[in-house]
Design a protein around this motif. Structure first.
Motif, PDB file in Angstrom:
ATOM      1  N   VAL A  10     108.252 148.384  93.312  1.00  0.00           N
ATOM      2  CA  VAL A  10     108.112 147.100  93.983  1.00  0.00           C
ATOM      3  C   VAL A  10     107.991 147.348  95.480  1.00  0.00           C
ATOM      4  CG1 VAL A  10     109.396 145.824  92.240  1.00  0.00           C
ATOM      5  CG2 VAL A  10     110.614 146.801  94.176  1.00  0.00           C
ATOM      6  N   SER A  11     107.420 146.382  96.183  1.00  0.00           N
ATOM      7  CA  SER A  11     107.223 146.514  97.622  1.00  0.00           C
ATOM      8  C   SER A  11     108.358 145.859  98.391  1.00  0.00           C
ATOM      9  CB  SER A  11     105.894 145.875  98.036  1.00  0.00           C
ATOM     10  OG  SER A  11     104.810 146.543  97.416  1.00  0.00           O
ATOM     11  N   ALA A  12     108.744 146.466  99.484  1.00  0.00           N
ATOM     12  CA  ALA A  12     109.690 145.846 100.413  1.00  0.00           C
ATOM     13  C   ALA A  12     108.936 144.832 101.264  1.00  0.00           C
ATOM     14  CB  ALA A  12     110.334 146.911 101.291  1.00  0.00           C
ATOM     15  N   TYR A  13     109.666 143.898 101.865  1.00  0.00           N
ATOM     16  CA  TYR A  13     109.026 142.880 102.698  1.00  0.00           C
ATOM     17  C   TYR A  13     109.986 142.429 103.788  1.00  0.00           C
ATOM     18  CZ  TYR A  13     111.686 139.871  99.490  1.00  0.00           C
ATOM     19  OH  TYR A  13     112.690 139.294  98.740  1.00  0.00           O
ATOM     20  N   LYS A  14     109.417 141.841 104.832  1.00  0.00           N
ATOM     21  CA  LYS A  14     110.219 141.346 105.943  1.00  0.00           C
ATOM     22  C   LYS A  14     110.802 139.987 105.598  1.00  0.00           C
ATOM     23  CE  LYS A  14     110.130 142.531 109.957  1.00  0.00           C
ATOM     24  NZ  LYS A  14     111.103 143.212 110.824  1.00  0.00           N
ATOM     25  N   SER A  15     112.089 139.809 105.901  1.00  0.00           N
ATOM     26  CA  SER A  15     112.764 138.512 105.777  1.00  0.00           C
ATOM     27  C   SER A  15     113.483 138.293 107.093  1.00  0.00           C
ATOM     28  CB  SER A  15     113.757 138.515 104.611  1.00  0.00           C
ATOM     29  OG  SER A  15     114.440 137.271 104.523  1.00  0.00           O
ATOM     30  N   HIS A  60     120.796 150.515  91.579  1.00  0.00           N
ATOM     31  CA  HIS A  60     121.870 150.439  90.581  1.00  0.00           C
ATOM     32  C   HIS A  60     121.661 149.326  89.569  1.00  0.00           C
ATOM     33  CE1 HIS A  60     125.942 148.894  89.310  1.00  0.00           C
ATOM     34  NE2 HIS A  60     125.899 150.094  88.768  1.00  0.00           N
ATOM     35  N   CYS A  61     121.473 148.079  90.054  1.00  0.00           N
ATOM     36  CA  CYS A  61     121.433 146.945  89.114  1.00  0.00           C
ATOM     37  C   CYS A  61     120.026 146.490  88.754  1.00  0.00           C
ATOM     38  CB  CYS A  61     122.257 145.772  89.644  1.00  0.00           C
ATOM     39  SG  CYS A  61     121.694 145.068  91.206  1.00  0.00           S
ATOM     40  N   GLY A  62     119.005 147.190  89.246  1.00  0.00           N
ATOM     41  CA  GLY A  62     117.662 146.921  88.787  1.00  0.00           C
ATOM     42  C   GLY A  62     116.961 145.765  89.475  1.00  0.00           C
ATOM     43  N   HIS A  63     115.975 145.204  88.778  1.00  0.00           N
ATOM     44  CA  HIS A  63     115.117 144.172  89.337  1.00  0.00           C
ATOM     45  C   HIS A  63     115.740 142.782  89.197  1.00  0.00           C
ATOM     46  CE1 HIS A  63     112.455 147.568  88.694  1.00  0.00           C
ATOM     47  NE2 HIS A  63     111.585 147.018  89.509  1.00  0.00           N
ATOM     48  N   SER A  64     115.317 141.892  90.073  1.00  0.00           N
ATOM     49  CA  SER A  64     115.745 140.494  90.022  1.00  0.00           C
ATOM     50  C   SER A  64     114.544 139.590  90.244  1.00  0.00           C
ATOM     51  CB  SER A  64     116.822 140.216  91.081  1.00  0.00           C
ATOM     52  OG  SER A  64     118.058 140.760  90.692  1.00  0.00           O
ATOM     53  N   ARG A 117     109.182 148.039  83.473  1.00  0.00           N
ATOM     54  CA  ARG A 117     109.564 147.217  84.613  1.00  0.00           C
ATOM     55  C   ARG A 117     109.223 145.742  84.372  1.00  0.00           C
ATOM     56  NH1 ARG A 117     107.019 149.768  88.077  1.00  0.00           N
ATOM     57  NH2 ARG A 117     105.171 148.467  88.364  1.00  0.00           N
ATOM     58  N   GLN A 118     108.020 145.481  83.850  1.00  0.00           N
ATOM     59  CA  GLN A 118     107.610 144.102  83.600  1.00  0.00           C
ATOM     60  C   GLN A 118     108.484 143.451  82.534  1.00  0.00           C
ATOM     61  OE1 GLN A 118     105.272 142.437  85.463  1.00  0.00           O
ATOM     62  NE2 GLN A 118     106.233 140.701  84.424  1.00  0.00           N
ATOM     63  N   GLN A 169     111.599 144.155  82.019  1.00  0.00           N
ATOM     64  CA  GLN A 169     112.873 143.858  82.664  1.00  0.00           C
ATOM     65  C   GLN A 169     112.768 142.617  83.539  1.00  0.00           C
ATOM     66  OE1 GLN A 169     114.314 146.886  85.319  1.00  0.00           O
ATOM     67  NE2 GLN A 169     116.391 146.076  85.332  1.00  0.00           N
ATOM     68  N   ILE A 170     111.651 142.498  84.278  1.00  0.00           N
ATOM     69  CA  ILE A 170     111.448 141.329  85.133  1.00  0.00           C
ATOM     70  C   ILE A 170     111.381 140.064  84.299  1.00  0.00           C
ATOM     71  CG2 ILE A 170     109.811 140.200  86.688  1.00  0.00           C
ATOM     72  CD1 ILE A 170     109.108 142.975  87.767  1.00  0.00           C
ATOM     73  N   ASP A 171     110.644 140.106  83.197  1.00  0.00           N
ATOM     74  CA  ASP A 171     110.525 138.932  82.321  1.00  0.00           C
ATOM     75  C   ASP A 171     111.884 138.546  81.746  1.00  0.00           C
ATOM     76  OD1 ASP A 171     107.826 138.890  82.805  1.00  0.00           O
ATOM     77  OD2 ASP A 171     107.271 139.893  80.926  1.00  0.00           O
ATOM     78  N   ALA A 172     112.665 139.556  81.336  1.00  0.00           N
ATOM     79  CA  ALA A 172     113.996 139.277  80.783  1.00  0.00           C
ATOM     80  C   ALA A 172     114.913 138.690  81.844  1.00  0.00           C
ATOM     81  CB  ALA A 172     114.602 140.557  80.209  1.00  0.00           C
ATOM     82  N   ASP A 173     114.832 139.215  83.071  1.00  0.00           N
ATOM     83  CA  ASP A 173     115.656 138.682  84.163  1.00  0.00           C
ATOM     84  C   ASP A 173     115.270 137.256  84.497  1.00  0.00           C
ATOM     85  OD1 ASP A 173     117.097 140.993  84.373  1.00  0.00           O
ATOM     86  OD2 ASP A 173     115.930 141.818  86.037  1.00  0.00           O
ATOM     87  N   ASN A 174     113.972 136.960  84.495  1.00  0.00           N
ATOM     88  CA  ASN A 174     113.514 135.601  84.782  1.00  0.00           C
ATOM     89  C   ASN A 174     114.023 134.611  83.737  1.00  0.00           C
ATOM     90  OD1 ASN A 174     112.180 136.403  87.088  1.00  0.00           O
ATOM     91  ND2 ASN A 174     110.175 136.565  86.112  1.00  0.00           N
ATOM     92  N   ARG A 175     113.981 135.019  82.469  1.00  0.00           N
ATOM     93  CA  ARG A 175     114.502 134.142  81.409  1.00  0.00           C
ATOM     94  C   ARG A 175     116.006 133.924  81.585  1.00  0.00           C
ATOM     95  NH1 ARG A 175     110.908 137.286  78.268  1.00  0.00           N
ATOM     96  NH2 ARG A 175     112.602 138.640  77.579  1.00  0.00           N
ATOM     97  N   LYS A 176     116.710 134.995  81.940  1.00  0.00           N
ATOM     98  CA  LYS A 176     118.153 134.876  82.144  1.00  0.00           C
ATOM     99  C   LYS A 176     118.467 133.925  83.297  1.00  0.00           C
ATOM    100  CE  LYS A 176     120.341 138.300  84.064  1.00  0.00           C
ATOM    101  NZ  LYS A 176     120.948 139.649  84.275  1.00  0.00           N
TER     102      LYS A 176
END
Length: 363
Positions: free
Chosen positions: A28-33, A44-48, A109-110, A112-119
């Protein structure tokens, strides 16, 4: 630790770009906030959820996750991400050898992202159900904690409840488990990732103070005591982040900015008349919030982040995350033409600590 050629492998590893390493390993890409660099994934805890910004990269040298609470260097990240790198030396050699593969494949990765989004979608539903149920009654133990322990004005607590910012569950964990089963449902709590199969109760049971943002899509569940175990988190964040806690005041030309919901209510208990917003922890602000409030008439932002004075017992180094974050925010606001003022506590602590000191002096 030196290699056979006299090169310090640890120093060489630490000089590598942490951002480049994490982007390659996590995919994944980092970005400015604001003035910060963020990522939506953690070693450690993966994608969100996209836009969560839970991982902060500091100076391209260290990382800190506001999701799981862990932090570290590029070597710590490699130990979490790379199989076989159980020691710092192995991790450093792997980094300098350029052999670090992506932590997971694009397909994994995708998934995991889909599962996290559903959660997260289930967590939003859980928050809304709990919010509806907490309109009926306020637990006496939570009331006592807010008024007696935290020193908040009873009128402020009552108004915050009526506005839907505060809610409460039974303070007793067993009673809270039964209450959650009735209000939300066991299956739904499991879908939301809030109740593990091997646990006798949901994670949020035992955290009876609930703080809701206006959208009710995000909530923080908080304990009523100071944890003795440093690994125990005071608050558990649930749902979709993205908007701050907000309180409409009587003088909208000024807006107080704090680090948390309870600090906002403490400022209100001390008589602050303006609008107020509270982030969900140090460094989790977004510049778009301030642009929007300025468009609605806010002239000055009073920055009141925590005055944290922390000493690392292993190195003796002193840090002040709240002050450091406030300086960053002030710089960012000034760069886009917005005015700000320092309203943080002069003594060590947060606004709630200042309120408690004020209460003690008046007794």
């Amino acid at each position: 630790m030196y290699t056979g050629q006299g090169v310090d492998v640890f120093e060489e590893a630490k000089q590598r770009s942490l951002q480049d390493y994490l982007e390659a390993a996590l995919g994944v890409s980092a970005y400015k906030s604001g003035s910060q660099v963020r990522m939506d994934a953690c070693p450690h805890c993966g994608h969100s959820l996209a836009g969560s910004g839970k991982l902060r990269i500091k100076g391209d040298r260290t990382w800190q996750c506001y999701g799981c609470g862990l932090f570290g260097s590029i070597i710590d990240a490699a130990m979490w991400l790379t199989p076989g790198c159980e020691t710092p030396l192995l991790a450093a050699k792997d980094i300098t050898g350029g052999n670090t593969p992506p932590a997971i494949s694009p397909v994994e990765r995708q998934k995991q992202i889909d599962a996290d989004n559903r959660k997260v979608e289930w967590q939003v539903w859980v928050n809304q159900r709990i919010h509806e149920a907490t309109r009926q009654r306020f637990d006496p133990a939570v009331w006592d904690y807010l008024v007696r322990t935290r020193g908040l004005s009873p009128d402020v607590v009552t108004e915050a409840w009526h506005r839907g910012m505060l809610g409460s569950m039974p303070a007793n964990r067993d009673q809270a488990t039964l209450w959650l089963s009735s209000v939300v449902g066991d299956t739904e709590l499991h879908y939301a990732g809030l109740w593990k199969e091997d646990s006798p109760s949901p994670w949020i049971a035992g955290r009876p103070l609930v703080q809701f943002v206006d959208t009710k899509q995000y909530a923080e569940f908080r304990v009523l005591f100071k944890p003795t175990n440093p690994k125990t988190k005071k608050s558990l964040a649930v749902g979709k982040p993205g908007v701050p806690y907000y309180w409409k005041g009587s003088n909208s030309s000024r807006c107080l900015v704090t680090e948390g919901c309870l600090e906002l209510l403490a400022a209100l208990s001390m008589g602050y008349p303006g609008d107020m917003i509270a982030t969900a922890g140090t460094g989790s602000w977004r510049i778009s919030w301030f642009k929007g409030l300025a468009d609605k008439g806010v002239k000055v932002f009073d920055l009141a982040f925590n005055n944290d004075h922390r000493v690392d017992p292993s190195t003796g180094q002193i840090s002040n995350p709240g002050k450091e974050c406030q300086v960053e925010l002030a710089r960012e606001l000034q760069s886009i033409g917005l005015q700000c003022a320092d309203a943080s506590p002069k003594e060590v602590g947060d606004i709630n600590d200042a309120l408690l000191r004020l209460r003690q002096k008046s007794q």
